[in-house]
Write an enzyme that holds these catalytic residues in place. Structure first.
Site, PDB file in Angstrom:
ATOM      1  N   HIS A  51      -2.509  -3.868  12.624  1.00 55.16           N
ATOM      2  CA  HIS A  51      -1.494  -3.974  13.666  1.00 55.16           C
ATOM      3  C   HIS A  51      -1.774  -3.274  15.083  1.00 55.16           C
ATOM      4  CE1 HIS A  51       1.298  -5.193  10.751  1.00 55.16           C
ATOM      5  NE2 HIS A  51       1.397  -4.140  10.042  1.00 55.16           N
ATOM      6  N   LYS A 251       9.166  -6.025   8.766  1.00 55.95           N
ATOM      7  CA  LYS A 251       8.579  -6.838  10.233  1.00 55.95           C
ATOM      8  C   LYS A 251       8.845  -8.409   9.523  1.00 55.95           C
ATOM      9  CE  LYS A 251       4.696  -3.652  10.847  1.00 55.95           C
ATOM     10  NZ  LYS A 251       5.161  -3.288  12.254  1.00 55.95           N
ATOM     11  N   CYS A 404     -15.406 -20.926  -8.245  1.00 52.24           N
ATOM     12  CA  CYS A 404     -14.541 -21.120  -6.889  1.00 52.24           C
ATOM     13  C   CYS A 404     -15.029 -20.569  -5.740  1.00 52.24           C
ATOM     14  CB  CYS A 404     -13.248 -20.651  -7.188  1.00 52.24           C
ATOM     15  SG  CYS A 404     -12.466 -21.363  -8.717  1.00 52.24           S
TER      16      CYS A 404
HETATM   17  C1  FAD Z   1       4.151  -5.326   1.066  1.00 54.48           C
HETATM   18  C2  FAD Z   1       3.470  -4.556   2.288  1.00 54.48           C
HETATM   19  C3  FAD Z   1       2.945  -4.877   3.028  1.00 54.48           C
HETATM   20  C4  FAD Z   1       2.207  -4.154   4.166  1.00 54.48           C
HETATM   21  N1  FAD Z   1       1.343  -4.491   5.186  1.00 54.48           N
HETATM   22  C5  FAD Z   1       0.759  -3.712   5.759  1.00 54.48           C
HETATM   23  C6  FAD Z   1      -0.225  -4.259   7.105  1.00 54.48           C
HETATM   24  O1  FAD Z   1      -0.331  -5.625   7.248  1.00 54.48           O
HETATM   25  N2  FAD Z   1      -0.841  -3.372   7.813  1.00 54.48           N
HETATM   26  C7  FAD Z   1      -0.667  -2.136   7.670  1.00 54.48           C
HETATM   27  O2  FAD Z   1      -1.354  -1.609   8.560  1.00 54.48           O
HETATM   28  N3  FAD Z   1      -0.042  -1.591   6.577  1.00 54.48           N
HETATM   29  C8  FAD Z   1       0.718  -2.450   5.692  1.00 54.48           C
HETATM   30  N4  FAD Z   1       1.182  -1.948   4.496  1.00 54.48           N
HETATM   31  C9  FAD Z   1       1.204  -0.224   4.473  1.00 54.48           C
HETATM   32  C10 FAD Z   1       0.149   0.042   3.781  1.00 54.48           C
HETATM   33  O3  FAD Z   1      -0.388  -0.531   2.705  1.00 54.48           O
HETATM   34  C11 FAD Z   1       0.230   1.713   3.308  1.00 54.48           C
HETATM   35  O4  FAD Z   1       0.838   2.216   4.428  1.00 54.48           O
HETATM   36  C12 FAD Z   1      -0.887   2.248   3.060  1.00 54.48           C
HETATM   37  O5  FAD Z   1      -1.697   1.406   2.140  1.00 54.48           O
HETATM   38  C13 FAD Z   1      -0.650   3.659   2.569  1.00 54.48           C
HETATM   39  O6  FAD Z   1      -2.127   3.975   2.078  1.00 54.48           O
HETATM   40  P1  FAD Z   1      -2.066   5.577   1.294  1.00 54.48           P
HETATM   41  O7  FAD Z   1      -3.471   5.827   1.168  1.00 54.48           O
HETATM   42  O8  FAD Z   1      -1.194   6.492   2.091  1.00 54.48           O
HETATM   43  O9  FAD Z   1      -1.277   5.195   0.065  1.00 54.48           O
HETATM   44  P2  FAD Z   1      -1.960   4.391  -1.388  1.00 54.48           P
HETATM   45  O10 FAD Z   1      -2.642   3.338  -0.950  1.00 54.48           O
HETATM   46  O11 FAD Z   1      -0.682   4.104  -2.159  1.00 54.48           O
HETATM   47  O12 FAD Z   1      -2.669   5.607  -2.183  1.00 54.48           O
HETATM   48  C14 FAD Z   1      -2.215   6.594  -2.484  1.00 54.48           C
HETATM   49  C15 FAD Z   1      -3.070   6.987  -3.819  1.00 54.48           C
HETATM   50  O13 FAD Z   1      -2.564   8.422  -4.539  1.00 54.48           O
HETATM   51  C16 FAD Z   1      -2.767   8.004  -5.855  1.00 54.48           C
HETATM   52  N5  FAD Z   1      -2.138   9.090  -6.692  1.00 54.48           N
HETATM   53  C17 FAD Z   1      -0.677   9.163  -6.620  1.00 54.48           C
HETATM   54  N6  FAD Z   1      -0.267  10.206  -7.256  1.00 54.48           N
HETATM   55  C18 FAD Z   1      -1.428  10.713  -7.711  1.00 54.48           C
HETATM   56  C19 FAD Z   1      -1.545  11.764  -8.705  1.00 54.48           C
HETATM   57  N7  FAD Z   1      -0.649  12.318  -9.294  1.00 54.48           N
HETATM   58  N8  FAD Z   1      -2.994  12.299  -8.892  1.00 54.48           N
HETATM   59  C20 FAD Z   1      -4.115  11.722  -8.406  1.00 54.48           C
HETATM   60  N9  FAD Z   1      -3.820  10.346  -7.604  1.00 54.48           N
HETATM   61  C21 FAD Z   1      -2.485   9.985  -7.192  1.00 54.48           C
HETATM   62  C22 FAD Z   1      -2.379   6.674  -6.064  1.00 54.48           C
HETATM   63  O14 FAD Z   1      -3.025   6.079  -7.295  1.00 54.48           O
HETATM   64  C23 FAD Z   1      -3.170   6.085  -4.854  1.00 54.48           C
HETATM   65  O15 FAD Z   1      -4.278   5.420  -5.050  1.00 54.48           O
HETATM   66  C24 FAD Z   1       2.066  -2.533   3.908  1.00 54.48           C
HETATM   67  C25 FAD Z   1       2.474  -2.170   2.552  1.00 54.48           C
HETATM   68  C26 FAD Z   1       3.099  -2.998   1.695  1.00 54.48           C
HETATM   69  C27 FAD Z   1       3.439  -2.724   0.416  1.00 54.48           C
END
Ligand code: FAD
Length: 482
Positions: A51, A251, A404
């Protein structure tokens, strides 16, 4: 017991981005994740859009992070050798009310310092995107909205951090976290580690991790977003990301090309309690189609080849919270990174490092940081001459496993051998796309497990889709008959 300078909990986009940033320093860093691969949660199940931040809440930390991160992608994706495309987006207003919203969206973009939007008449929208509904009343062109491969983004960050000395422990669920005498003990059923600094990047579970240290002033709940992926041959006809006028909650449902040439439509926005509810539903999926055809009438669910759902980590109280605590020196909490975290992760990582430095982490940079990572050579995208050269170098390039997506055995083997490497079928899919094509693994579904078993030196019955509990075989057909 292993002692680290920094332990990062969570190997999503945020955790791996901060890991790569920290791998530039002369310190010992470990990233732990409960799942058996990196990027296995929200970071793999999103809209895959980088974005600009044009519609972020002005003057918020989220807006700052997204706006700062967007320009970083051109160089980073070049350094990490991952596909990234500045397609641009067209926001489409169909109703009179939506048309009336356009000036305020433009004003919000200016407030966020995103100054390159263009107001479009209905005629201009249709000139840019003839496949958009003829009912369009006006729109906005957002030139720098972009598309990326979210799986490869996280994998590449992790590979590059590993090349610079970071350790990754997967299948390592944090079950407790304690602070004593200026260091943290991070516990899991698999063992303990000690670190002077801890980063909570656990997304949906950030509340649980912080609660181990007595922080209980927030909760995180899932807001599910479902998607359809359409076949590359679907006659959609748009070039850019097509966005609706956003609502207060989300969005809205979009139609976008993917970086690999498919089409993505969705997502829904469903408030749930269950943090494991990643299944799609008939209602959600038909809701997507009903929403998106209003923008692009050519969208047809009969072209869907698969579906998926992701859970946005919604924080209460809301908003990005990138916090440190006076009574917990060395602890950094990154929570509330809800629906823009794929984009903002790069800026969050830099901001997070600054916070760690302020708490005393050494900011001595390494002399020999390796900034570049090379992609696994992709047979599908190579011309005939390059294909012949690949086969000559490695005959396994001559063996196509996924028809594929034209993925060869050589690519699958390398996906397993890299660090952190694929250990299951989903890990292979994410790295080289075997099983992500039209037949969704119908052809390669039994050939890839054989390669995994051979490379990991395990039995075929031990091969899983995504870790323990998702074994794909139960035994031989003959043993079932007996
Ligand atoms: C439907 C949807 C559409 C989206 N579209 C966009 C987009 O187009 N563009 C954009 O910028 N963002 C988008 N987002 C948001 C984006 O995907 C998230 O904000 C981002 O992936 C968050 O990253 P993170 O690393 O914080 O979380 P996560 O990817 O959830 O990573 C957190 C990690 O912590 C680990 N964890 C949790 N608890 C423990 C524990 N107790 N011990 C060890 N590990 C643990 C989990 O296994 C996980 O791998 C979207 C999200 C969704 C769901």
């Amino acid at each position: 017991m292993q002692i680290y300078d920094v332990a990062i909990i969570g190997a999503g986009a945020v955790g791996t981005a901060i890991a790569r940033e920290l791998s530039k320093l002369s310190i010992k860093v470990v990233v732990v994740d409960r799942l058996n691969d990196v990027g296995g949660d929200a970071s793999k199940s999103n809209s895959a859009i980088i974005h600009t931040g044009f519609d972020a809440p002005p003057d918020s930390l989220e807006s700052r992070m997204v706006v700062n991160a967007n320009p970083l992608y051109d160089k980073l994706c070049c350094d990490l050798d991952i596909p990234f495309k500045r397609t641009g987006a067209v926001l489409v207003a169909v109703t009179e009310t939506e048309e009336a919203e356009l000036p305020s969206i433009m004003a919000k973009a200016h407030a966020n310092h995103v100054d390159d939007l263009e107001m479009l008449s209905a005629k201009e929208v249709l000139e840019l995107e003839p496949a958009v509904t003829p009912d369009v009343r006006g729109g906005l062109l957002v030139p720098r909205e972009s598309i990326i491969d979210p799986f490869l983004f996280v994998v590449a960050l992790a590979e590059n951090a590993t090349a610079n000395g970071t350790e990754f422990l997967t299948g390592w669920e944090v079950s407790n976290l304690t602070f004593n005498e200026n260091e943290y003990t991070v516990e899991s059923p698999k063992g303990e580690i000690t670190a002077k600094f801890v980063v909570n990047a656990a997304g949906l579970f950030a509340d649980k991790i912080s609660s181990f240290l007595g922080i209980d002033d927030f909760k995180v709940h899932p807001r599910r977003g479902q998607f359809h992926i359409l076949d590359k041959a679907a006659p959609i006809g748009t070039k850019r990301i097509i966005l609706p006028v956003p609502t207060k909650v989300s969005k809205g449902k979009i139609c976008t090309p993917t970086i690999h040439g498919n089409w993505l439509i969705g997502p829904t926005a469903e408030e749930l309690d269950d943090k494991t509810a990643t299944q799609s539903t008939p209602e959600g999926l038909s809701d997507i189609v009903a929403g998106v055809v209003k923008l692009v009438p050519g969208v047809d669910a009969r072209y869907a080849i698969t579906q998926y759902a992701g859970l946005r980590p919604v924080r209460t109280p809301g908003g990005y919270h990138l916090r440190t605590f006076e009574n917990l020196p060395g602890f950094l909490e990154l929570s509330g990174i809800r629906s823009t975290g794929l984009t903002s992760s790069l800026a969050v990582a830099r901001y997070g490092c600054e916070k760690l430095f302020k708490m005393g982490l050494s900011n001595k940079y390494k002399k020999h940081f390796v900034s570049k990572r090379q992609a696994i050579p992709c047979f599908r995208e190579a011309d005939e001459k390059a294909r012949n050269k690949l086969i000559k170098q490695n005959p396994l390039y001559g063996k196509v496993i996924c028809r594929c997506e034209t993925v060869t055995e050589a690519e699958i083997v390398e996906a397993i051998r890299r660090k952190p490497g694929a250990t299951d079928l989903d890990g292979i899919k994410r790295r080289v796309r075997a099983g992500l094509g039209r037949c969704q693994g119908g052809f390669c579904g039994m050939r890839t497990p054989q390669i995994l078993a051979r490379e990991l030196d395990i039995s075929i019955e031990e091969v899983t889709k995504k870790g323990t509990g998702s074994e794909i075989l139960d035994g031989t057909t003959k043993s079932l008959r007996a």
